[in-house]
Write an enzyme that holds these catalytic residues in place. Sequence first.
Site, PDB file in Angstrom:
ATOM      1  N   ASP A  51     -27.466  70.092 -19.882  1.00  0.00           N
ATOM      2  CA  ASP A  51     -27.213  68.691 -19.518  1.00  0.00           C
ATOM      3  C   ASP A  51     -27.064  68.564 -18.005  1.00  0.00           C
ATOM      4  O   ASP A  51     -26.178  67.882 -17.501  1.00  0.00           O
ATOM      5  CB  ASP A  51     -25.958  68.170 -20.238  1.00  0.00           C
ATOM      6  CG  ASP A  51     -25.851  66.639 -20.205  1.00  0.00           C
ATOM      7  OD1 ASP A  51     -26.872  65.970 -19.935  1.00  0.00           O
ATOM      8  OD2 ASP A  51     -24.747  66.117 -20.426  1.00  0.00           O
TER       9      ASP A  51
ATOM     10  N   ILE B 112     -10.538  58.317 -13.518  1.00  0.00           N
ATOM     11  CA  ILE B 112     -11.596  58.347 -12.511  1.00  0.00           C
ATOM     12  C   ILE B 112     -12.984  58.296 -13.114  1.00  0.00           C
ATOM     13  O   ILE B 112     -13.965  58.164 -12.403  1.00  0.00           O
ATOM     14  CB  ILE B 112     -11.488  59.597 -11.588  1.00  0.00           C
ATOM     15  CG1 ILE B 112     -11.362  60.877 -12.406  1.00  0.00           C
ATOM     16  CG2 ILE B 112     -10.342  59.440 -10.609  1.00  0.00           C
ATOM     17  CD1 ILE B 112     -11.339  62.139 -11.557  1.00  0.00           C
ATOM     18  N   GLY B 113     -13.077  58.397 -14.410  1.00  0.00           N
ATOM     19  CA  GLY B 113     -14.405  58.317 -15.006  1.00  0.00           C
ATOM     20  C   GLY B 113     -14.344  58.317 -16.505  1.00  0.00           C
ATOM     21  O   GLY B 113     -13.324  58.658 -17.105  1.00  0.00           O
ATOM     22  N   LYS B 114     -15.446  57.882 -17.098  1.00  0.00           N
ATOM     23  CA  LYS B 114     -15.558  57.849 -18.548  1.00  0.00           C
ATOM     24  C   LYS B 114     -16.927  58.385 -18.900  1.00  0.00           C
ATOM     25  O   LYS B 114     -17.919  57.941 -18.343  1.00  0.00           O
ATOM     26  CB  LYS B 114     -15.470  56.392 -19.014  1.00  0.00           C
ATOM     27  CG  LYS B 114     -14.245  56.068 -19.820  1.00  0.00           C
ATOM     28  CD  LYS B 114     -14.397  54.714 -20.474  1.00  0.00           C
ATOM     29  CE  LYS B 114     -13.213  54.463 -21.338  1.00  0.00           C
ATOM     30  NZ  LYS B 114     -12.195  53.613 -20.933  1.00  0.00           N
ATOM     31  N   GLY B 115     -16.971  59.331 -19.790  1.00  0.00           N
ATOM     32  CA  GLY B 115     -18.264  59.853 -20.202  1.00  0.00           C
ATOM     33  C   GLY B 115     -18.420  59.733 -21.695  1.00  0.00           C
ATOM     34  O   GLY B 115     -17.646  59.027 -22.344  1.00  0.00           O
ATOM     35  N   ARG B 116     -19.417  60.426 -22.221  1.00  0.00           N
ATOM     36  CA  ARG B 116     -19.671  60.337 -23.656  1.00  0.00           C
ATOM     37  C   ARG B 116     -18.526  60.922 -24.477  1.00  0.00           C
ATOM     38  O   ARG B 116     -18.284  60.529 -25.589  1.00  0.00           O
ATOM     39  CB  ARG B 116     -20.952  61.110 -23.998  1.00  0.00           C
ATOM     40  CG  ARG B 116     -22.186  60.287 -23.844  1.00  0.00           C
ATOM     41  CD  ARG B 116     -23.394  61.189 -23.932  1.00  0.00           C
ATOM     42  NE  ARG B 116     -23.365  62.199 -22.871  1.00  0.00           N
ATOM     43  CZ  ARG B 116     -24.297  63.124 -22.716  1.00  0.00           C
ATOM     44  NH1 ARG B 116     -25.300  63.213 -23.540  1.00  0.00           N
ATOM     45  NH2 ARG B 116     -24.208  63.982 -21.724  1.00  0.00           N
ATOM     46  N   PHE B 117     -17.867  61.938 -23.921  1.00  0.00           N
ATOM     47  CA  PHE B 117     -16.898  62.670 -24.741  1.00  0.00           C
ATOM     48  C   PHE B 117     -15.458  62.349 -24.423  1.00  0.00           C
ATOM     49  O   PHE B 117     -14.555  62.902 -25.022  1.00  0.00           O
ATOM     50  CB  PHE B 117     -17.142  64.172 -24.618  1.00  0.00           C
ATOM     51  CG  PHE B 117     -18.504  64.549 -25.075  1.00  0.00           C
ATOM     52  CD1 PHE B 117     -18.872  64.370 -26.397  1.00  0.00           C
ATOM     53  CD2 PHE B 117     -19.443  65.043 -24.185  1.00  0.00           C
ATOM     54  CE1 PHE B 117     -20.149  64.681 -26.835  1.00  0.00           C
ATOM     55  CE2 PHE B 117     -20.723  65.364 -24.619  1.00  0.00           C
ATOM     56  CZ  PHE B 117     -21.084  65.183 -25.944  1.00  0.00           C
ATOM     57  N   GLY B 118     -15.202  61.494 -23.470  1.00  0.00           N
ATOM     58  CA  GLY B 118     -13.811  61.176 -23.179  1.00  0.00           C
ATOM     59  C   GLY B 118     -13.634  60.656 -21.776  1.00  0.00           C
ATOM     60  O   GLY B 118     -14.602  60.310 -21.090  1.00  0.00           O
TER      61      GLY B 118
HETATM   62  N1  LIG Z   1     -13.373  67.662 -11.571  1.00  0.00           N
HETATM   63  C1  LIG Z   1     -13.639  66.415 -11.172  1.00  0.00           C
HETATM   64  N2  LIG Z   1     -13.262  65.983  -9.960  1.00  0.00           N
HETATM   65  C2  LIG Z   1     -13.539  64.727  -9.576  1.00  0.00           C
HETATM   66  N3  LIG Z   1     -14.199  63.839 -10.325  1.00  0.00           N
HETATM   67  C3  LIG Z   1     -14.613  64.189 -11.536  1.00  0.00           C
HETATM   68  C4  LIG Z   1     -14.347  65.498 -12.033  1.00  0.00           C
HETATM   69  N4  LIG Z   1     -14.889  65.589 -13.266  1.00  0.00           N
HETATM   70  C5  LIG Z   1     -15.443  64.390 -13.532  1.00  0.00           C
HETATM   71  N5  LIG Z   1     -15.292  63.534 -12.499  1.00  0.00           N
HETATM   72  C6  LIG Z   1     -15.745  62.150 -12.439  1.00  0.00           C
HETATM   73  O1  LIG Z   1     -15.654  61.593 -13.714  1.00  0.00           O
HETATM   74  C7  LIG Z   1     -16.897  61.055 -14.122  1.00  0.00           C
HETATM   75  C8  LIG Z   1     -17.033  61.158 -15.615  1.00  0.00           C
HETATM   76  O2  LIG Z   1     -17.328  62.466 -15.985  1.00  0.00           O
HETATM   77  P1  LIG Z   1     -17.880  62.817 -17.405  1.00  0.00           P
HETATM   78  O3  LIG Z   1     -18.423  64.170 -17.348  1.00  0.00           O
HETATM   79  O4  LIG Z   1     -16.852  62.528 -18.439  1.00  0.00           O
HETATM   80  O5  LIG Z   1     -19.017  61.759 -17.665  1.00  0.00           O
HETATM   81  P2  LIG Z   1     -20.470  61.655 -17.023  1.00  0.00           P
HETATM   82  O6  LIG Z   1     -20.886  62.937 -16.423  1.00  0.00           O
HETATM   83  O7  LIG Z   1     -20.487  60.477 -16.127  1.00  0.00           O
HETATM   84  O8  LIG Z   1     -21.327  61.364 -18.288  1.00  0.00           O
HETATM   85  P3  LIG Z   1     -21.697  62.352 -19.490  1.00  0.00           P
HETATM   86  O9  LIG Z   1     -20.780  62.036 -20.592  1.00  0.00           O
HETATM   87  O10 LIG Z   1     -23.099  62.022 -19.780  1.00  0.00           O
HETATM   88  O11 LIG Z   1     -21.525  63.754 -19.000  1.00  0.00           O
HETATM   89  C9  LIG Z   1     -17.924  61.860 -13.324  1.00  0.00           C
HETATM   90  O12 LIG Z   1     -19.115  61.169 -13.176  1.00  0.00           O
HETATM   91  C10 LIG Z   1     -17.193  62.043 -12.004  1.00  0.00           C
HETATM   92  O13 LIG Z   1     -17.368  60.916 -11.192  1.00  0.00           O
END
Ligand SMILES: Nc1ncnc2c1ncn2[C@@H]1O[C@H](COP(=O)(O)OP(=O)(O)OP(=O)(O)O)[C@@H](O)[C@H]1O
Length: 425
Positions: A255, A133-139
């Site tokens: 953050d 559902i998502g990709k961020g800096r750490f995974g």
């Molecule tokens: N508990 C959760 N329930 C539903 N969606 C989530 C949850 N945690 C994360 N997500 C989704 O996954 C995405 C990626 O989260 P993640 O924290 O890895 O990256 P980010 O916030 O987009 O970037 P960053 O790495 O800068 O924090 C989020 O933007 C959100 O849309």
Amino acid sequence: MAEKLLLFVFGFCLTLGSVRALVCKCNVCQGGNLTCITDPEGACYTNVQRRDGREIYEYGCFGEEQLQPKGNPFRCHINQKRAHLEAIMCCYENMCNRDLANEPHLAPPPPDEGLPLLVQRTIARQIQLQEIIGKGRFGEVWKGRWRCENVAVKIFSSREERSWFREAEIYQTVMLRHENILGFIAADNKDNGTWTQLWLVTDYHEKGSLFDYLNHSKVDIPGMVKFAFSIASGLSHLHMDIMGTQGKPAIAHRDLKSKNILVKSNGTCCIADLGLAVKHDPINDTVDIAPNNRVGTKRYMAPEVLDEIININHFDSFKQADVYSLGLVLWEIGRRTTVGGLCEEYKLPYIDMVPSDPSVEDMKKVVCCERRRPEIPNRWHSHEALRVLVRLMKETWFHNGTARLTALRIKKTLASLMTREDIKI
Ligand SMILES: Nc1ncnc2c1ncn2[C@@H]1O[C@H](COP(=O)(O)OP(=O)(O)OP(=O)(O)O)[C@@H](O)[C@H]1O
Ligand SMILES: *[C@@H]1O[C@H](CO)[C@@H](O)[C@H](O)[C@H]1NC(C)=O
Ligand SMILES: *[C@@H]1O[C@H](CO)[C@@H](O)[C@H](O)[C@H]1NC(C)=O
Ligand SMILES: *[C@@H]1O[C@H](CO)[C@@H](O)[C@H](O)[C@H]1NC(C)=O
Ligand SMILES: *[C@@H]1O[C@H](CO)[C@@H](O)[C@H](O)[C@H]1NC(C)=O
Ligand SMILES: *[C@@H]1O[C@H](CO)[C@@H](O)[C@H](O)[C@H]1NC(C)=O
Ligand SMILES: *[C@@H]1O[C@H](CO)[C@@H](O)[C@H](O)[C@H]1NC(C)=O
Ligand SMILES: [Mg+2]
């Protein structure tokens, strides 16, 4: 035997006169005394607390001044909400707190309190991953199923072990749980010999991040207040230093941004992504880890963070920087708040002033040198609730961190907004 004799002598002497002092068992007394003597009209007590999974018993004396109101003192009550963490029993006979019949008992822990590591591991191993559902800096973040329930699983690569460990550690800080902080379920490391996957399991919120939500949906005034109030509540809980055994250290997020806030199904928000957070060490007013002074997301960095002049030896500086970021989030919400059906389109803060992936230098120029802040549309001055939001924003944006509101003040202002009749929330 000696104790019995002592007891007899004390008991005899102290019951003379109209008021009565007691001798009580004590394990917290000066000089390692095993007994203490109460004031006249005092009580013996036993207190039991659950700390780090252990039950710790305390025996001692309460004086008259600790037993208010008379006849029904607060000190001797069990707080039902915390009955699994602390119980107390007061009694009014010599050495009565030595008597097992007067021993308080803790209630069993509620099902969602800090789960033992073994249970966390068991849960993690029963989860079926469903979709990313998502990709961020750490995974990557996955939606998973655990026994008919949705969970979110953030998967870190072994290179990011420190981030995984830190985030799990922060989530497991005692008494951190709060309805406006993302609910932690489990941390686990899965190793198949050649490859290690680090999992962080949390509640799943199908509405996703506030950033995604605002990009696709508008909110009305009550919705805006719910968002703002719940985020401020989460941040003020995070920031609060609560002393004592039921306490928690103050934590600064570092953050905060709309991508790191999730929208719950009832329209309140919770704060997520605690991997960069720092904890307050109240003894020397410092932070618990050596903070590299510039972490977080450049767009949301406070001027003192961008300029690297933040006083990292003073914990409040980190809270002030969070409040600045909170103000930017309030601005993002403000743009999507409809009055008479109208609102602005979604925009990231400073989007018109810096390039799309701004460097620190880009941000410094706008935020520190030119001291610009996101623009406030005229429309916002036409509705009282939005006017309040504007005032709050402006007081989170001061160049000087010490001048900014605290998260608690912002929370209180929004709470009073909710009760105002003239706003019709
Ligand atoms: N508990 C959760 N329930 C539903 N969606 C989530 C949850 N945690 C994360 N997500 C989704 O996954 C995405 C990626 O989260 P993640 O924290 O890895 O990256 P980010 O916030 O987009 O970037 P960053 O790495 O800068 O924090 C989020 O933007 C959100 O849309
Ligand atoms: C025990 O307590 C009494 C006062 O309550 C004090 O005078 C005495 O010194 C204490 N004994 C020890 C061993 O500290
Ligand atoms: C371990 O997991 C990785 C990634 O899923 C996979 O590529 C690898 O083949 C696995 N190794 C073994 C020994 O199962
Ligand atoms: C908002 O969503 C659209 C469609 O999903 C996407 O293309 C766009 O990049 C998003 N906006 C921002 C500011 O990222
Ligand atoms: C939202 O749900 C939480 C429980 O998850 C509840 O405590 C809270 O009162 C609800 N808030 C509103 C505004 O409905
Ligand atoms: C206080 O600071 C010192 C040195 O910076 C450190 O060693 C110590 O662990 C800190 N915390 C406490 C509780 O003393
Ligand atoms: C911020 O204001 C405080 C109090 O007025 C002052 O002591 C401090 O030097 C100021 N900080 C900066 C960076 O200007
Ligand atoms: Mg994130």
